[in-house]
Write a protein that holds these residues in place. Structure first.
Motif, PDB file in Angstrom:
ATOM      1  N   TRP A 127       0.555  -1.149   0.057  1.00 50.37           N
ATOM      2  CA  TRP A 127      -0.420  -0.066   0.075  1.00 50.37           C
ATOM      3  C   TRP A 127       1.064   0.812   0.562  1.00 50.37           C
ATOM      4  N   GLN A 128       0.326   2.335  -0.965  1.00 46.91           N
ATOM      5  CA  GLN A 128       1.271   3.517  -0.991  1.00 46.91           C
ATOM      6  C   GLN A 128       0.123   5.137  -0.292  1.00 46.91           C
ATOM      7  N   LYS A 129       0.362   5.294   0.888  1.00 47.26           N
ATOM      8  CA  LYS A 129      -0.650   7.168   0.884  1.00 47.26           C
ATOM      9  C   LYS A 129      -0.065   7.245   0.413  1.00 47.26           C
ATOM     10  N   SER A 130      -1.260   8.372  -0.402  1.00 46.31           N
ATOM     11  CA  SER A 130      -1.733   9.626  -1.373  1.00 46.31           C
ATOM     12  C   SER A 130      -0.446  10.407  -0.785  1.00 46.31           C
ATOM     13  N   SER A 147      -1.687  12.941   1.412  1.00 41.16           N
ATOM     14  CA  SER A 147      -2.400  12.265   2.670  1.00 41.16           C
ATOM     15  C   SER A 147      -1.755  13.190   4.130  1.00 41.16           C
ATOM     16  N   CYS A 207      -6.172   8.882   5.385  1.00 43.82           N
ATOM     17  CA  CYS A 207      -5.263   9.190   4.420  1.00 43.82           C
ATOM     18  C   CYS A 207      -5.911   8.040   3.484  1.00 43.82           C
ATOM     19  N   GLU A 258      -4.925   5.650   0.272  1.00 42.46           N
ATOM     20  CA  GLU A 258      -4.126   4.224  -0.110  1.00 42.46           C
ATOM     21  C   GLU A 258      -4.070   3.211  -1.212  1.00 42.46           C
ATOM     22  N   SER A 288      -7.343   4.937   4.891  1.00 44.23           N
ATOM     23  CA  SER A 288      -6.518   3.825   6.394  1.00 44.23           C
ATOM     24  C   SER A 288      -7.142   4.029   7.786  1.00 44.23           C
ATOM     25  N   PRO A 301      -9.247  -0.077   6.635  1.00 44.97           N
ATOM     26  CA  PRO A 301      -8.633  -0.494   6.010  1.00 44.97           C
ATOM     27  C   PRO A 301      -9.572  -1.852   5.321  1.00 44.97           C
TER      28      PRO A 301
END
Length: 66
Positions: free
Chosen positions: A6-9, A12, A20, A22, A36, A39
């Motif tokens: 997972w990658q956060k914006s 965020s 956040c 993701e 987030s 999840p």
């Protein structure tokens, strides 16, 4: 789907925040999205559809829904 990376914006609120969006790549053209703070709820779409949605949001196509 704990195996996803997972990658956060970049928009965020910062590290440790529960506010956040993701995104995680799936197989091929598949993309997974989640918040987030929740999840376990995952939305799955394609890159093409996600791109069209984002462009629509930026263009104001959904402003009438607010």
């Amino acid at each position: 789907m704990s195996y996803l990376s997972w990658q956060k914006s970049s928009y965020s609120e910062g590290e440790g925040s529960n506010n956040c969006l993701e995104v995680a790549p799936g197989t091929g053209d598949i993309r997974h999205l989640r918040e987030s703070d929740d999840p376990d709820v995952i939305v799955t779409t394609t890159t093409t559809k996600l791109r069209a949605f984002i462009l629509g949001v930026k263009a104001g196509d959904f402003d009438h829904l607010a």
